[in-house]
Design a protein around this motif. Structure first.
Motif, PDB file in Angstrom:
ATOM      1  N   SER A  42      57.518 -26.635  73.297  1.00  7.89           N
ATOM      2  CA  SER A  42      57.791 -25.571  72.329  1.00  7.89           C
ATOM      3  C   SER A  42      58.667 -24.499  72.973  1.00  7.89           C
ATOM      4  O   SER A  42      58.607 -24.268  74.182  1.00  7.89           O
ATOM      5  CB  SER A  42      56.478 -24.957  71.852  1.00  7.89           C
ATOM      6  N   VAL A  43      59.488 -23.900  72.144  1.00  4.04           N
ATOM      7  CA  VAL A  43      60.360 -22.806  72.598  1.00  4.04           C
ATOM      8  C   VAL A  43      59.748 -21.499  72.104  1.00  4.04           C
ATOM      9  O   VAL A  43      59.597 -21.305  70.882  1.00  4.04           O
ATOM     10  CB  VAL A  43      61.781 -22.971  72.055  1.00  4.04           C
ATOM     11  N   PRO A  44      59.327 -20.641  73.022  1.00  2.00           N
ATOM     12  CA  PRO A  44      58.705 -19.390  72.557  1.00  2.00           C
ATOM     13  C   PRO A  44      59.714 -18.516  71.793  1.00  2.00           C
ATOM     14  O   PRO A  44      60.907 -18.505  72.111  1.00  2.00           O
ATOM     15  CB  PRO A  44      58.258 -18.728  73.858  1.00  2.00           C
ATOM     16  N   PHE A  45      59.197 -17.881  70.814  1.00  4.75           N
ATOM     17  CA  PHE A  45      60.069 -16.979  70.060  1.00  4.75           C
ATOM     18  C   PHE A  45      60.186 -15.652  70.793  1.00  4.75           C
ATOM     19  O   PHE A  45      59.334 -15.272  71.586  1.00  4.75           O
ATOM     20  CB  PHE A  45      59.525 -16.747  68.648  1.00  4.75           C
ATOM     21  N   LYS A  54      57.506 -20.531  66.659  1.00  8.06           N
ATOM     22  CA  LYS A  54      57.995 -21.246  67.842  1.00  8.06           C
ATOM     23  C   LYS A  54      58.949 -22.360  67.450  1.00  8.06           C
ATOM     24  O   LYS A  54      58.780 -23.010  66.418  1.00  8.06           O
ATOM     25  CB  LYS A  54      56.838 -21.847  68.632  1.00  8.06           C
ATOM     26  N   GLY A  55      59.924 -22.582  68.289  1.00  6.40           N
ATOM     27  CA  GLY A  55      60.827 -23.690  68.098  1.00  6.40           C
ATOM     28  C   GLY A  55      60.423 -24.867  68.974  1.00  6.40           C
ATOM     29  O   GLY A  55      59.323 -24.902  69.549  1.00  6.40           O
ATOM     30  N   LYS A  80      65.197 -24.266  66.276  1.00  9.78           N
ATOM     31  CA  LYS A  80      65.351 -22.921  66.784  1.00  9.78           C
ATOM     32  C   LYS A  80      64.134 -22.064  66.422  1.00  9.78           C
ATOM     33  O   LYS A  80      63.608 -22.168  65.315  1.00  9.78           O
ATOM     34  CB  LYS A  80      66.613 -22.273  66.214  1.00  9.78           C
ATOM     35  N   PRO A  81      63.691 -21.223  67.371  1.00 11.42           N
ATOM     36  CA  PRO A  81      62.555 -20.344  67.060  1.00 11.42           C
ATOM     37  C   PRO A  81      62.992 -19.181  66.168  1.00 11.42           C
ATOM     38  O   PRO A  81      64.172 -18.808  66.137  1.00 11.42           O
ATOM     39  CB  PRO A  81      62.116 -19.860  68.441  1.00 11.42           C
ATOM     40  N   VAL A  82      62.004 -18.632  65.480  1.00  9.39           N
ATOM     41  CA  VAL A  82      62.233 -17.454  64.633  1.00  9.39           C
ATOM     42  C   VAL A  82      61.671 -16.242  65.369  1.00  9.39           C
ATOM     43  O   VAL A  82      60.506 -16.227  65.760  1.00  9.39           O
ATOM     44  CB  VAL A  82      61.562 -17.603  63.256  1.00  9.39           C
TER      45      VAL A  82
END
Length: 601
Positions: free
Chosen positions: A382-385, A408-409, A437-439
């Motif tokens: 996961s990509v942290p926002f 999270k992205g 893409k994360p928000v």
């Protein structure tokens, strides 16, 4: 006669006829046996008589022959002895009575003998190099001139054989070691010769023990300059070899005749780490090189001797008995070893299995090479926002309001995981591909007063505190640092049942000490957590997270991004604590691992 009587009579006649035939056959066999026995008996008696006659005649002849020979020898010896006595008596009488004639004759014989001797024989110096005779010379200067030419020839050959790929050189450490060995040798010949060759501006020493002794030799054995040069060249070149040296971090460790010998030993060291699932290639951590150079024959090692140098060290004790409070890291530091070295010597020993009285192998080998394997992995994470704080002049300082929730992205990560001696030591991200893409999370922050973020310490005995926190990068470096620098270990991993981390303290006082993030990441939890007291949990990505418990103050909240080494709070004694300290944990996919495998204390 009746038929019955006829049959009986015929039967009796047949029986009588059979009996007569059997009797005749038996008698015939008996006669033949008697004849054979009689013939054999008479032949045997005849042979014995012939044997006895031959033996008698032969024995008598030999005895007479031996007696005759002995008598002839005795007569000859008596005649020779009588002749010798007569000759000695005559010579003595003639020498005394006619000395004026004998003196010139003896002088003439001596002069002739000296002339003949000097024409065919000569007194010369026998030259011996390291126990082997190489030839005869008239004086030492002749040998030194030949030796100088041999040195120049060897030097030119070595210089001509040097290439850019295989440098012919010997390290300063190896040269100093040779000179030290020569200085400490208790047995040195008084006339030992030391040959010093210079190759690429580096000095190489070769010790040859040369002996000289006077000898009487035929002049034909005196060698001319060419033959003596050849013999000296081969004698010296046996001790000087264009061989190969093993260098570790620039220091010569061993030498061998063939490059393949050293390479095979190095391949054998790396072989257990290849195809183990921890990497598709194996290499040494240290700088290992094989260089062509000049080494003494006594310094060359066989394949078995090289293996032994990587396996044993008789200069150190083989085992260490663990004491109370020992850990693998403290034992390694005590004996000047790295944590990876000690783990490699004790692959089956876990940190939780260190107890008082246990024996640990500390016999590091003469040469220790760490093997590094690199595993390429691909995974989704996961990509942290990001958290964006937007000033709102309509809100007071210290108040916040979430405007947009963060989402999270996800991304596909390609990374290289490094293992040293089979123990994971680090990770390097090679490539990332964002699939979602994360928000960003948008937080409105009141700006009517000073822009200070205050975080309460919860039920801390030290009360609340404030800290001006600035968002960090949130990017992990792939390695952890000590969250409480300068600390010591007060309780180890699994020091008691359920203790899934380590307790760290400062000798000058722990309460209120600054606590730093072990690596970059995103804060997943910041608050009260039962026995942990005030707890901060940071997610570093790829399954890794760290825990910081018993804090007196917390300076971060959920969603904050922190950098490696950024202050996140202060140490305390909240929750189930017997005194001020920092409880620190490292977890991978939720499972706790010994933090001492990742940080140094």
């Amino acid at each position: 006669m009746s038929n019955t009587q006829l049959r009986k009579e015929n039967k009796l006649n047949r029986i009588a006829s059979t009996n007569r035939f059997v009797y005749t056959l038996i008698m015939f066999i008996k006669i033949v046996a008697v004849l054979i026995y009689g013939v054999g008996y008479h032949i045997e008696r005849l042979a014995l008589r012939v044997y006895r006659l031959i033996k008698k005649l032969l024995t008598a002849g030999i005895f007479r022959t031996v007696c005759n020979i002995g008598e002839w020898v005795l007569r000859a010896f008596r005649a020779i002895w009588r002749g010798f006595l007569r000759a000695v008596t005559w010579i003595a009488g003639s020498f005394v009575g006619n000395f004026s004639w004998w003196a010139p004759a003896i002088g003439a014989v001596c002069i002739i003998s000296v002339m003949v001797f000097s024409n065919f024989f000569s007194v010369a110096l026998q030259v011996t190099i390291n126990g082997s005779v190489v030839g005869y010379v008239k004086d030492e200067n002749e040998y030194h001139a030949i030796l100088s030419k041999v040195e120049s020839q060897i030097q030119s050959q070595l210089n001509a054989g040097t290439t850019s790929e295989e440098e012919e050189t010997v390290s300063d450490a190896a040269e100093a070691e040779k000179e030290e060995d020569l200085a400490e040798d208790p047995i040195v010949e008084a006339n030992a010769e030391t040959t010093a060759l210079n190759l690429d501006s580096e000095a190489y020493a070769l010790t040859t023990t040369t002996k000289y002794s006077l000898s009487l030799v035929r002049k034909s054995e005196l060698q001319d300059e060419d033959n003596l040069y050849t013999d000296v060249y081969f004698a010296v070149s046996e001790l000087v070899g264009t061989n190969y040296g093993l260098y570790v971090d620039g220091t010569l460790k061993a030498a061998a005749e063939n490059k393949d010998t050293i390479q095979k030993v190095l391949d054998d060291i790396k072989k257990p780490y290849e195809n183990t699932g921890h990497g598709d290639r194996a290499e040494f951590v240290e700088d290992v090189q094989i260089k062509k150079g000049m080494f003494a024959a006594d310094d060359l090692k066989t394949e078995e001797e090289l293996h032994a140098m990587f396996e044993t060290n008789s200069d150190k004790p083989a085992y260490y008995t663990c004491q109370e409070g020992d850990y693998l890291s403290t034992i390694a530091k005590k004996f000047g070893m790295t944590h990876e070295q000690l783990k490699a010597l004790n692959p089956d020993v876990k940190e939780t299995e260190i107890y008082e009285g246990r024996r640990i192998n500390i016999a590091a080998p003469d040469i220790y090479l760490r093997v590094k394997t690199i595993e390429t992995v691909t995974y989704t994470e996961s990509v942290p926002f990001s958290v964006k704080r937007v000033a709102d002049s309509s809100m007071y300082t210290g108040t916040t309001k979430i405007k947009t929730e963060g989402v999270k992205g996800s991304q596909i990560v390609t990374a290289e995981i490094t293992y040293i001696d089979g123990v994971r030591s680090g990770k390097r991200v090679v490539n990332t591909e964002v699939t979602k893409k994360p928000v960003d999370k948008v937080i409105l922050v009141g700006s009517k007063k000073k822009r200070t973020y205050s975080y309460s310490s919860g039920s801390s005995s030290s009360g609340s505190s404030s800290y001006n926190f600035t968002q960090g990068s949130g990017v992990p470096s792939g390695s952890f640092r000590n969250p409480l620098p300068g600390c010591y270990l007060s309780c180890g991993f699994m020091g008691y049942r359920g203790h899934s981390g380590v307790d760290l303290c400062l000798r000058g006082g722990t309460l209120g000490a600054a606590v730093y993030a072990a690596d970059g990441g995103t804060v997943e939890f910041s608050g009260w957590a039962g026995g942990y007291g005030n707890l901060i949990r940071i997610n570093h990505g790829n399954g890794y997270s760290t825990y910081y418990g018993h804090l007196s103050s917390r300076f971060v909240s959920v969603g904050d991004r922190v950098s490696s080494g950024q202050q996140i709070g202060r140490a305390g004694s909240t929750g189930n604590s017997t005194g001020p300290h920092l409880h620190f944990e490292v977890r991978y996919n939720g499972t706790a691992y010994n933090p001492l495998n990742y940080i140094s204390v």
